[in-house]
Design a protein around this motif. Structure first.
Motif, PDB file in Angstrom:
ATOM      1  N   LYS A   9       0.832  -1.198   0.000  1.00  0.00           N
ATOM      2  CA  LYS A   9       0.000   0.000   0.000  1.00  0.00           C
ATOM      3  C   LYS A   9       0.874   1.258   0.000  1.00  0.00           C
ATOM      4  N   GLU A  10       1.942   1.261   0.788  1.00  0.00           N
ATOM      5  CA  GLU A  10       2.858   2.398   0.819  1.00  0.00           C
ATOM      6  C   GLU A  10       3.511   2.605  -0.547  1.00  0.00           C
ATOM      7  N   LEU A  11       3.939   1.527  -1.174  1.00  0.00           N
ATOM      8  CA  LEU A  11       4.549   1.614  -2.497  1.00  0.00           C
ATOM      9  C   LEU A  11       3.543   2.126  -3.521  1.00  0.00           C
ATOM     10  N   ALA A  12       2.335   1.588  -3.494  1.00  0.00           N
ATOM     11  CA  ALA A  12       1.289   2.018  -4.424  1.00  0.00           C
ATOM     12  C   ALA A  12       1.002   3.508  -4.250  1.00  0.00           C
ATOM     13  N   ASN A  13       0.884   3.944  -3.009  1.00  0.00           N
ATOM     14  CA  ASN A  13       0.632   5.364  -2.760  1.00  0.00           C
ATOM     15  C   ASN A  13       1.795   6.229  -3.235  1.00  0.00           C
ATOM     16  N   ALA A  14       3.012   5.758  -3.052  1.00  0.00           N
ATOM     17  CA  ALA A  14       4.187   6.512  -3.492  1.00  0.00           C
ATOM     18  C   ALA A  14       4.220   6.636  -5.016  1.00  0.00           C
ATOM     19  N   ILE A  15       3.844   5.587  -5.717  1.00  0.00           N
ATOM     20  CA  ILE A  15       3.810   5.623  -7.186  1.00  0.00           C
ATOM     21  C   ILE A  15       2.784   6.647  -7.663  1.00  0.00           C
ATOM     22  N   LEU A  17       1.491   9.203  -5.933  1.00  0.00           N
ATOM     23  CA  LEU A  17       1.913  10.552  -5.541  1.00  0.00           C
ATOM     24  C   LEU A  17       3.008  11.083  -6.469  1.00  0.00           C
ATOM     25  N   GLN A  18       3.947  10.230  -6.853  1.00  0.00           N
ATOM     26  CA  GLN A  18       5.017  10.664  -7.755  1.00  0.00           C
ATOM     27  C   GLN A  18       4.460  11.053  -9.111  1.00  0.00           C
ATOM     28  N   ALA A  19       3.477  10.323  -9.599  1.00  0.00           N
ATOM     29  CA  ALA A  19       2.855  10.663 -10.882  1.00  0.00           C
ATOM     30  C   ALA A  19       2.191  12.043 -10.800  1.00  0.00           C
ATOM     31  N   VAL A  20       1.537  12.337  -9.693  1.00  0.00           N
ATOM     32  CA  VAL A  20       0.910  13.656  -9.511  1.00  0.00           C
ATOM     33  C   VAL A  20       1.988  14.742  -9.497  1.00  0.00           C
ATOM     34  N   LYS A  21       3.062  14.522  -8.750  1.00  0.00           N
ATOM     35  CA  LYS A  21       4.154  15.497  -8.689  1.00  0.00           C
ATOM     36  C   LYS A  21       4.788  15.707 -10.066  1.00  0.00           C
ATOM     37  N   ASP A  22       4.994  14.617 -10.805  1.00  0.00           N
ATOM     38  CA  ASP A  22       5.570  14.719 -12.147  1.00  0.00           C
ATOM     39  C   ASP A  22       4.668  15.534 -13.062  1.00  0.00           C
ATOM     40  N   TYR A  23       3.360  15.279 -12.985  1.00  0.00           N
ATOM     41  CA  TYR A  23       2.415  16.019 -13.822  1.00  0.00           C
ATOM     42  C   TYR A  23       2.477  17.506 -13.490  1.00  0.00           C
ATOM     43  N   PHE A  56      -1.613   6.687 -17.584  1.00  0.00           N
ATOM     44  CA  PHE A  56      -1.344   5.894 -16.378  1.00  0.00           C
ATOM     45  C   PHE A  56      -2.555   5.913 -15.455  1.00  0.00           C
ATOM     46  N   PHE A  57      -3.122   7.100 -15.217  1.00  0.00           N
ATOM     47  CA  PHE A  57      -4.248   7.205 -14.290  1.00  0.00           C
ATOM     48  C   PHE A  57      -5.511   6.530 -14.826  1.00  0.00           C
ATOM     49  N   ASP A  58      -5.602   6.340 -16.115  1.00  0.00           N
ATOM     50  CA  ASP A  58      -6.745   5.647 -16.705  1.00  0.00           C
ATOM     51  C   ASP A  58      -6.487   4.154 -16.911  1.00  0.00           C
ATOM     52  N   SER A  59      -5.315   3.687 -16.507  1.00  0.00           N
ATOM     53  CA  SER A  59      -4.942   2.293 -16.764  1.00  0.00           C
ATOM     54  C   SER A  59      -5.479   1.348 -15.687  1.00  0.00           C
ATOM     55  N   GLU A  60      -5.598   0.098 -16.087  1.00  0.00           N
ATOM     56  CA  GLU A  60      -5.999  -0.940 -15.144  1.00  0.00           C
ATOM     57  C   GLU A  60      -4.939  -1.133 -14.071  1.00  0.00           C
ATOM     58  N   TRP A  61      -3.676  -0.956 -14.460  1.00  0.00           N
ATOM     59  CA  TRP A  61      -2.591  -1.115 -13.496  1.00  0.00           C
ATOM     60  C   TRP A  61      -2.737  -0.090 -12.376  1.00  0.00           C
ATOM     61  N   CYS A  62      -3.005   1.154 -12.716  1.00  0.00           N
ATOM     62  CA  CYS A  62      -3.184   2.180 -11.698  1.00  0.00           C
ATOM     63  C   CYS A  62      -4.393   1.844 -10.830  1.00  0.00           C
ATOM     64  N   ALA A  63      -5.470   1.424 -11.450  1.00  0.00           N
ATOM     65  CA  ALA A  63      -6.673   1.061 -10.691  1.00  0.00           C
ATOM     66  C   ALA A  63      -6.375  -0.082  -9.718  1.00  0.00           C
ATOM     67  N   SER A  64      -5.478  -0.973 -10.102  1.00  0.00           N
ATOM     68  CA  SER A  64      -5.155  -2.100  -9.226  1.00  0.00           C
ATOM     69  C   SER A  64      -4.312  -1.673  -8.022  1.00  0.00           C
ATOM     70  N   LEU A  65      -3.710  -0.499  -8.098  1.00  0.00           N
ATOM     71  CA  LEU A  65      -2.876  -0.019  -6.997  1.00  0.00           C
ATOM     72  C   LEU A  65      -3.697   0.483  -5.820  1.00  0.00           C
ATOM     73  N   SER A  66      -4.941   0.847  -6.082  1.00  0.00           N
ATOM     74  CA  SER A  66      -5.753   1.460  -5.038  1.00  0.00           C
ATOM     75  C   SER A  66      -7.188   0.973  -5.131  1.00  0.00           C
ATOM     76  N   ARG A  67      -7.838   0.929  -4.012  1.00  0.00           N
ATOM     77  CA  ARG A  67      -9.247   0.552  -4.008  1.00  0.00           C
ATOM     78  C   ARG A  67     -10.126   1.755  -4.319  1.00  0.00           C
TER      79      ARG A  67
END
Length: 89
Positions: A9-15, A17-23, A56-67
């Motif tokens: 969960k910590e790793l998923a949240n970090a990924i 958050l980093q995408a938001v910061k990059d954007y 990334f935010f519209d991907s299934e992978w991103c959706a799988s990172l968070s509920r």
């Protein structure tokens, strides 16, 4: 929750958050370049980066990172960033 689940969960949240910061950084950099009519190559690159983050935010992978509904939350956050930094012409 197990230690492994907490770490995931910590790793998923970090990924996410980093995408938001990059954007946010790429959007601000692009706004500056467009406003100053500078470096069209870099402008294209940054637009590509922003599109990849959106994907990334519209991907299934991103959706799988968070509920949570990350895609909907992302649209709100993206709009907030764009309103704060300003529209790109």
């Amino acid at each position: 929750m197990t230690q492994d689940e907490m770490e995931y969960k910590e790793l998923a949240n970090a990924i996410i958050l980093q995408a938001v910061k990059d954007y946010e950084k790429d959007y601000a950099d692009l706004k500056t370049l467009v406003a100053n009519q500078e470096n069209e190559h870099q402008q294209r690159y940054l637009r590509h980066c922003l599109e990849k983050i959106d994907s990334f935010f519209d991907s299934e992978w991103c959706a799988s990172l968070s509920r949570d509904d990350v895609s909907r939350s992302w649209r709100k956050k993206r709009e907030e960033i764009q309103n704060r930094i300003g529209e790109i012409e």
